[in-house]
Write a protein that holds these residues in place. Structure first.
Motif, PDB file in Angstrom:
ATOM      1  N   ASP A   4      34.681  29.643  42.307  1.00 52.34           N
ATOM      2  CA  ASP A   4      33.533  29.551  41.422  1.00 52.34           C
ATOM      3  C   ASP A   4      33.385  28.806  40.903  1.00 52.34           C
ATOM      4  OD1 ASP A   4      31.223  30.718  40.327  1.00 52.34           O
ATOM      5  OD2 ASP A   4      31.995  32.550  39.879  1.00 52.34           O
TER       6      ASP A   4
ATOM      7  N   GLY B 290      32.463  31.641  32.927  1.00 49.55           N
ATOM      8  CA  GLY B 290      32.399  32.667  32.836  1.00 49.55           C
ATOM      9  C   GLY B 290      31.987  33.560  33.589  1.00 49.55           C
ATOM     10  N   LEU B 291      31.576  35.035  33.059  1.00 49.90           N
ATOM     11  CA  LEU B 291      30.885  35.911  33.615  1.00 49.90           C
ATOM     12  C   LEU B 291      30.396  36.213  34.276  1.00 49.90           C
ATOM     13  CD1 LEU B 291      33.360  38.338  30.823  1.00 49.90           C
ATOM     14  CD2 LEU B 291      34.090  37.488  32.884  1.00 49.90           C
ATOM     15  N   ASP B 292      29.609  36.309  34.776  1.00 53.74           N
ATOM     16  CA  ASP B 292      28.342  37.739  35.167  1.00 53.74           C
ATOM     17  C   ASP B 292      27.217  38.395  34.598  1.00 53.74           C
ATOM     18  OD1 ASP B 292      29.138  36.112  37.834  1.00 53.74           O
ATOM     19  OD2 ASP B 292      29.492  38.290  38.537  1.00 53.74           O
TER      20      ASP B 292
END
Length: 562
Positions: free
Chosen positions: A80, A84-86
């Motif tokens: 991906d 960072g995070l979703d």
């Protein structure tokens, strides 16, 4: 010299060994990573024992910090490429007691407000619908933010909960949209409702309103609605509503317009018109008018100061032909619309007609021919169209004024600001040696505008929504603040007229120029007074040009003309 040479030789040998070890370690690390990657792809790893015997012999020197766990993490990151995070999919305020749960609003009142939204507000802004038979209780459980925004739009400016609800909306925006980057259709629909009926707090140049509209646009794009293959009806309405609001308000306030009328916009208009909801059939008219206004803004921005009268005439004629086609399309079904929808459309049409004459206000375009017949005709057109727009709003029922959208407020601002600008421009162009013809022309212009009476009547009509509010609270509302400034304009306007022509013309003289020409000398010799609602002339505010421009900027600052 020998000792020094020996020391140098020893240091070189040690450095060379250290350098070799470092290189061997890197080779070993890269080999391990290559083996892991090939295993990931299902390939047979190379035989490192023969291809890299050095690495095999020194396998024990592999960096312990780069173990298999680190490599697995790197491989996961490679899958991906985003950072960072979703963003979260749930609300940080989920489960928070609503204003009904806290006893601030009764169940019955909540139901009434939701019904009011469905019956009275949707006709003015058909871009957010709630399901038939939907109750306030279910709505606040499933879509608490949308429920809150509907309450804010329907309770009215004078309601004691207005400030509390507005602050709670901003808590959602700050915590969910800004701090946690939450994105979902409920937030977008709620923001659209809140922006469409935004009124509090009133701020110069409207930074919060503009920020909220920008959140609408960014949320739309973050959700991918601009390219989603098969958006549902709510998503299509949200896309069209975001276009209508962002283009209208950003264009009005002189900000860059991000959204464009593209093929996706056309697809959504065509698709939404085929639904079972009657209000979906009105959407096309809203979008067509807004799209044309965006075209006007683009064309006007491209005209340079040296363009001259000929280009202005050609531009004006071309835009008029385009508008005639748009207006015919809009007016074809206008009589079948609800009264409030028809009134909104009429206001938009009058606004477009006024904007078509706007180039006459740009002094730099008329340096060669400041008083040309083309320009004076356009200036008179602004006065007439502004007056018609103000009459349209002034004559609205009180129930319509209470739920007026922010876009209608912007159109009012433009009309209130354009008209005196056009009047004073005309007077400056025609005022010269005093004779009967000049007197008649001046009187005709002043009578045609009837500006102080007109804006005072408009302020009275709009102030019906503020009954029971203190003057200080009224100033915190966009429309309330505009009303007080309209009254100030009405009191300053006579002095601006007198500064140009020397005396304030009578507002009671007939508009027939032939009659006025006959009685010109009598008019010139008679002491002139303004309407009785202004009292003694001494009570009217004399202001300098700089002060006048500052007052006027409250209105032209809410328009594309500056």
């Amino acid at each position: 010299m020998l000792p020094n040479t020996h020391r140098h030789s020893t240091w070189s040998t040690n450095y060379g060994c250290s350098r070799v070890e470092m290189l061997e370690k890197k080779v070993d690390q890269l080999t391990s990573q290559l083996a892991a990657l090939t295993r990931q792809d299902g390939q047979t790893p190379p035989d490192t024992s023969t291809s890299n015997p050095l690495a095999h012999d020194l396998g024990s020197s592999c960096d312990p910090e780069l173990d298999s766990t680190d490599i697995a993490g790197l491989l996961d990151a490679a899958k991906d490429p985003s950072h960072g995070l979703d963003p979260p999919t749930s609300s940080v305020l989920e489960g928070q007691p609503s204003i009904v749960d806290r006893g601030l609003l009764s169940e019955a009142e909540a139901e009434r407000l939701v019904t009011t939204f469905q019956l009275d507000l949707v006709p003015k802004f058909p871009f957010v619908l709630i399901a038939r038979g939907e109750t306030a209780a279910r709505l606040r459980d499933r879509e608490p933010f949308l429920f809150l925004c509907i309450v804010a739009a329907t309770i009215g400016s004078a309601h004691p909960l207005r400030k509390t609800v507005a602050e709670e909306i901003m808590e959602h925006v700050t915590s969910r949209v800004v701090a946690r980057s939450e994105r979902n259709l409920e937030l977008l629909r709620g923001l659209l409702v809140h922006c469409a009926w935004y009124s509090y707090p009133a701020e110069r140049y409207h930074p919060r309103l503009l920020l909220l509209i920008q959140f609408c646009v960014s949320t739309l794009y973050d959700l991918g609605l601009h390219r989603k293959p098969s958006p549902n009806s709510d998503e299509q309405r949200a896309l069209l509503g975001t276009y209508w609001l962002s283009v209208g308000i950003c264009g009005t306030l002189g900000r860059p317009i991000i959204m464009k009328h593209d093929s996706r916009t056309g697809e959504c208009i065509e698709s939404i018109a085929a639904t079972e909801h009657l209000s979906d059939r009105w959407i096309a008219a809203f979008i067509h008018l807004q799209s044309f206004l965006a075209t006007v803004d683009e064309v006007y921005a491209s005209i340079e100061a040296s363009s001259g009268r000929a280009l202005i005439q050609v531009t004006r004629s071309s835009l008029q032909r385009q508008f005639d086609s748009v207006r015919a399309c809009v007016e074809r079904d206008l009589s079948s619309y609800p009264l409030s929808t028809e009134s909104a459309m009429r206001t938009e049409i009058k606004y477009v007609e006024m904007r078509l004459e706007e180039l006459s206000l740009r002094e730099e375009l008329w340096i060669a021919e400041p008083a040309s017949a083309v320009r004076t005709t356009m200036l008179m057109g602004i006065i007439q169209r502004s007056k018609e727009l103000i009459h349209t709003v002034r004559d609205l029922p009180v129930s319509e004024i209470v739920h007026m959208t922010i876009t209608t407020s912007a159109r009012i601002c433009a009309a209130v600001g354009y008209m005196p600008t056009a009047v004073l421009t005309l007077l400056n162009l025609i005022t010269g040696p005093t004779d009967s013809t000049t007197e008649a022309q001046v009187q005709a212009i002043v009578d045609a505008a009837d500006y102080p009476n007109l804006v005072t009547e408009l302020a009275k009509a709009l102030e019906t929504k503020f009954e029971g509010m203190s003057a200080a609270d009224k100033e915190t509302d966009i429309v309330g603040s505009l009303c007080s400034k309209m009254r100030l304009l009405a009191r300053c306007y006579p002095y601006q007229i007198r500064a140009i022509i020397g005396t304030a013309p009578s507002q009671d003289a007939r508009q027939d120029t032939s009659v006025m020409a006959v009685h010109a000398n009598e008019v010139a010799m008679t002491p002139q007074v303004w309407p009785s609602i202004y009292g003694d002339l001494g009570d009217i505010f004399p202001v300098e040009d700089i002060q006048w421009d500052s007052i006027l900027s409250n209105f032209t600052g809410f328009s594309s003309y500056s």
